[in-house]
Design an enzyme around this catalytic site. Structure first.
Site, PDB file in Angstrom:
ATOM      1  N   ASP A 166      -0.649  71.395  12.329  1.00 39.24           N
ATOM      2  CA  ASP A 166       0.802  71.472  12.402  1.00 39.24           C
ATOM      3  C   ASP A 166       1.222  72.765  11.710  1.00 39.24           C
ATOM      4  OD1 ASP A 166       0.618  70.993   9.661  1.00 39.24           O
ATOM      5  OD2 ASP A 166       1.936  69.241   9.681  1.00 39.24           O
ATOM      6  N   HIS A 167       2.505  72.919  11.448  1.00 35.91           N
ATOM      7  CA  HIS A 167       3.002  74.153  10.827  1.00 35.91           C
ATOM      8  C   HIS A 167       2.411  74.390   9.440  1.00 35.91           C
ATOM      9  CE1 HIS A 167       5.667  70.830   9.781  1.00 35.91           C
ATOM     10  NE2 HIS A 167       5.880  71.455   8.621  1.00 35.91           N
ATOM     11  N   GLY A 214      -1.689  62.721   7.961  1.00 35.55           N
ATOM     12  CA  GLY A 214      -1.072  62.469   9.260  1.00 35.55           C
ATOM     13  C   GLY A 214      -1.990  62.797  10.422  1.00 35.55           C
ATOM     14  N   MET A 215      -2.640  63.948  10.353  1.00 31.65           N
ATOM     15  CA  MET A 215      -3.568  64.333  11.424  1.00 31.65           C
ATOM     16  C   MET A 215      -4.728  63.329  11.510  1.00 31.65           C
ATOM     17  SD  MET A 215      -2.513  67.152  13.005  1.00 31.65           S
ATOM     18  CE  MET A 215      -3.805  68.199  13.630  1.00 31.65           C
ATOM     19  N   CYS A 250      -3.349  69.676   8.413  1.00 30.84           N
ATOM     20  CA  CYS A 250      -1.920  69.612   8.115  1.00 30.84           C
ATOM     21  C   CYS A 250      -1.771  69.691   6.607  1.00 30.84           C
ATOM     22  CB  CYS A 250      -1.245  68.373   8.725  1.00 30.84           C
ATOM     23  SG  CYS A 250      -1.728  66.775   8.084  1.00 30.84           S
ATOM     24  N   GLY A 251      -0.592  69.496   6.100  1.00 25.03           N
ATOM     25  CA  GLY A 251      -0.361  69.658   4.671  1.00 25.03           C
ATOM     26  C   GLY A 251      -1.286  68.813   3.817  1.00 25.03           C
ATOM     27  N   THR A 252      -1.378  67.520   4.121  1.00 30.86           N
ATOM     28  CA  THR A 252      -2.240  66.611   3.365  1.00 30.86           C
ATOM     29  C   THR A 252      -3.475  66.179   4.141  1.00 30.86           C
ATOM     30  OG1 THR A 252      -1.136  64.618   4.185  1.00 30.86           O
ATOM     31  CG2 THR A 252      -0.249  65.624   2.150  1.00 30.86           C
ATOM     32  N   ARG A 265     -29.468  52.546   8.056  1.00 34.14           N
ATOM     33  CA  ARG A 265     -28.570  51.484   7.604  1.00 34.14           C
ATOM     34  C   ARG A 265     -27.105  51.786   7.900  1.00 34.14           C
ATOM     35  NH1 ARG A 265     -26.663  52.822   2.064  1.00 34.14           N
ATOM     36  NH2 ARG A 265     -27.695  54.761   1.490  1.00 34.14           N
ATOM     37  N   HIS A 266     -26.777  53.058   8.089  1.00 32.93           N
ATOM     38  CA  HIS A 266     -25.387  53.443   8.358  1.00 32.93           C
ATOM     39  C   HIS A 266     -25.003  53.217   9.823  1.00 32.93           C
ATOM     40  CE1 HIS A 266     -25.342  55.108   4.373  1.00 32.93           C
ATOM     41  NE2 HIS A 266     -26.391  55.861   4.662  1.00 32.93           N
TER      42      HIS A 266
END
Length: 151
Positions: A14-15, A76-77, A71-73, A138-139
């Site tokens: 995003d921006h 959201g993405m 994105c900023g954090t 195992r994963h």
């Protein structure tokens, strides 16, 4: 970076993540087989789902080996990308998290929080993410359960 010449990668932001996305594109273009930018194309305010959905849809369909969502954090993405059954987007802000996201979760999209990490950190986390293999074993059973819908 390790040889990435056989990888196809999608990238979106995003921006808030635009400048970091552009930096990572410059880094990756000469190193990978294919790099597709799903936008955004400026720092003008926009809605992250508009770019996360096309990226995640392409990863979900197997069109690209990996995705990068910024994105900023990266919340959201990552949340948007994880709506797709074959997508495992991992928010990575430390090297060990990027490594374990691949080793234990077979993550195929790295979420980078542009407002909380430096360009150098992002490059390092991305290198770790792209060069770390899934351990399986195992994963494998745990990863298989991620897309299973419980009613």
């Amino acid at each position: 970076m390790k040889d990435l010449s056989k990888l196809s990668i999608g990238i979106a932001s995003d921006h808030a993540g635009y400048l970091l996305k552009e930096d990572l594109k410059t880094l990756l273009k000469p190193l990978v087989y294919e790099l597709k930018d799903f936008g955004t194309n400026s720092e003008s305010s926009c809605d992250y789902p508009d770019f996360a959905h096309p990226l995640a849809s392409a990863i979900n369909a197997g069109e690209f080996d990996f995705g990068i969502a910024i994105c900023g954090t990266a919340n959201g993405m990552s949340m948007t990308c994880n709506k797709y059954p074959n997508v495992r987007a991992a928010l990575c802000w430390k090297d060990e998290i990027a490594k374990l996201a691949r080793q234990h979760n077979d993550a195929n999209i790295i979420g980078l929080p542009a407002r909380f990490i430096s360009e150098a950190e992002a490059e390092h986390f991305l290198e770790t993410f792209l060069t770390t293999d899934f351990e399986g074993g195992r994963h494998e059973a745990r990863v298989t359960k991620i897309s299973k819908v419980i009613k």
